[in-house]
Design an enzyme around this catalytic site. Structure first.
Site, PDB file in Angstrom:
ATOM      1  N   CYS A   1       5.655   9.804  -0.193  1.00 36.88           N
ATOM      2  CA  CYS A   1       4.333   9.246   0.139  1.00 36.88           C
ATOM      3  C   CYS A   1       3.205   9.985  -0.568  1.00 36.88           C
ATOM      4  CB  CYS A   1       4.123   9.234   1.648  1.00 36.88           C
ATOM      5  SG  CYS A   1       5.411   8.322   2.531  1.00 36.88           S
TER       6      CYS A   1
ATOM      7  N   GLY B   1       0.818  -1.189   0.000  1.00 35.50           N
ATOM      8  CA  GLY B   1       0.000   0.000   0.000  1.00 35.50           C
ATOM      9  C   GLY B   1       0.861   1.252   0.000  1.00 35.50           C
TER      10      GLY B   1
ATOM     11  N   THR C   1       8.151   6.002  -2.130  1.00 31.12           N
ATOM     12  CA  THR C   1       9.119   6.294  -1.080  1.00 31.12           C
ATOM     13  C   THR C   1      10.506   5.901  -1.564  1.00 31.12           C
ATOM     14  OG1 THR C   1       9.553   6.174   1.297  1.00 31.12           O
ATOM     15  CG2 THR C   1       9.066   4.089   0.181  1.00 31.12           C
TER      16      THR C   1
ATOM     17  N   GLY D   1       4.062   0.767   4.695  1.00 25.98           N
ATOM     18  CA  GLY D   1       3.360   0.215   3.546  1.00 25.98           C
ATOM     19  C   GLY D   1       3.185  -1.271   3.761  1.00 25.98           C
TER      20      GLY D   1
END
Length: 206
Positions: free
Chosen positions: A169, A72, A76, A140
């Site tokens: 993000c 998810g 990054t 994540g």
């Protein structure tokens, strides 16, 4: 090393793609008897884009690989000096919902920083841990058939400049920081051990 019902593995510096595939394989092969594991590691420089991530959040091509991941979150950066802990957990066995796992991971980072006199917090709607307006840890996760993988990255003692090439993000202009710049003298290896300890405590509490 085992702690609080978890097997903690220290992988050292490993390639992101290799580690991601290992997580997929581990999760696919799990049975009801498979122990939960935390994998502690660092990665060579790599940008990763979450499932819903948008490529336009990569602003500048630095020659650093970009990997489309199944976790998810948005985009990054991972690099040497950043601690990554992957949480390979049977959520059903632990009676954990995803939101509870996210909260446990965030609280582990918050507790680590608090132990060194640094006040950290969550920001509503933006998973991760922040010191003032700067992000120090990113989350994540992926859950497949009730089993989690991926996890958390904590900036410890690294070159932060690649973050300027992205909207971290997915947030334009989001500042990032690291534990070294917050006055915490832990090495990445030490930080990984301490963060795994804090996460084990949080998981047992839940």
């Amino acid at each position: 090393m085992a702690k609080a019902g978890l097997l903690v593995r220290n992988l050292g510096r490993v390639e992101y793609l290799q580690t991601w595939q290992a997580m997929i394989d581990f999760t696919a092969a799990r049975s009801e008897q498979t122990a939960d594991e935390l994998w502690c590691c660092e990665h060579p420089p790599v940008f990763t884009l979450g499932q819903a991530g948008r490529a336009e959040h990569l602003l500048t091509d630095l020659g650093i690989p970009l990997v489309n991941s199944d976790r998810g979150g948005q985009i990054t950066y991972h690099g040497p000096g950043q601690v990554v802990i992957y949480a390979l957990l049977d959520l059903g066995r632990r009676q954990l919902k995803v939101r509870q796992l996210v909260s446990a991971i965030e609280q582990a980072v918050i507790d680590l920083l608090a132990a060194h006199g640094v006040l950290a917090e969550r920001h509503a709607g933006a998973p991760g841990v922040y010191v003032a307006a700067a992000k120090v840890a990113a989350l994540g996760l992926r859950v497949r058939r009730g089993h989690s993988y991926h996890g958390v990255s904590l900036n410890v003692d690294m070159d932060l400049s690649p973050f300027a090439a992205i909207n971290p993000c997915g947030y334009p202009g989001l500042a990032v920081t690291q534990t070294r710049d917050l006055g915490i003298s832990l090495t990445p290896s030490q930080a990984a051990t301490v963060l795994a300890d804090h996460l084990a405590v949080q998981l047992e509490r839940r």
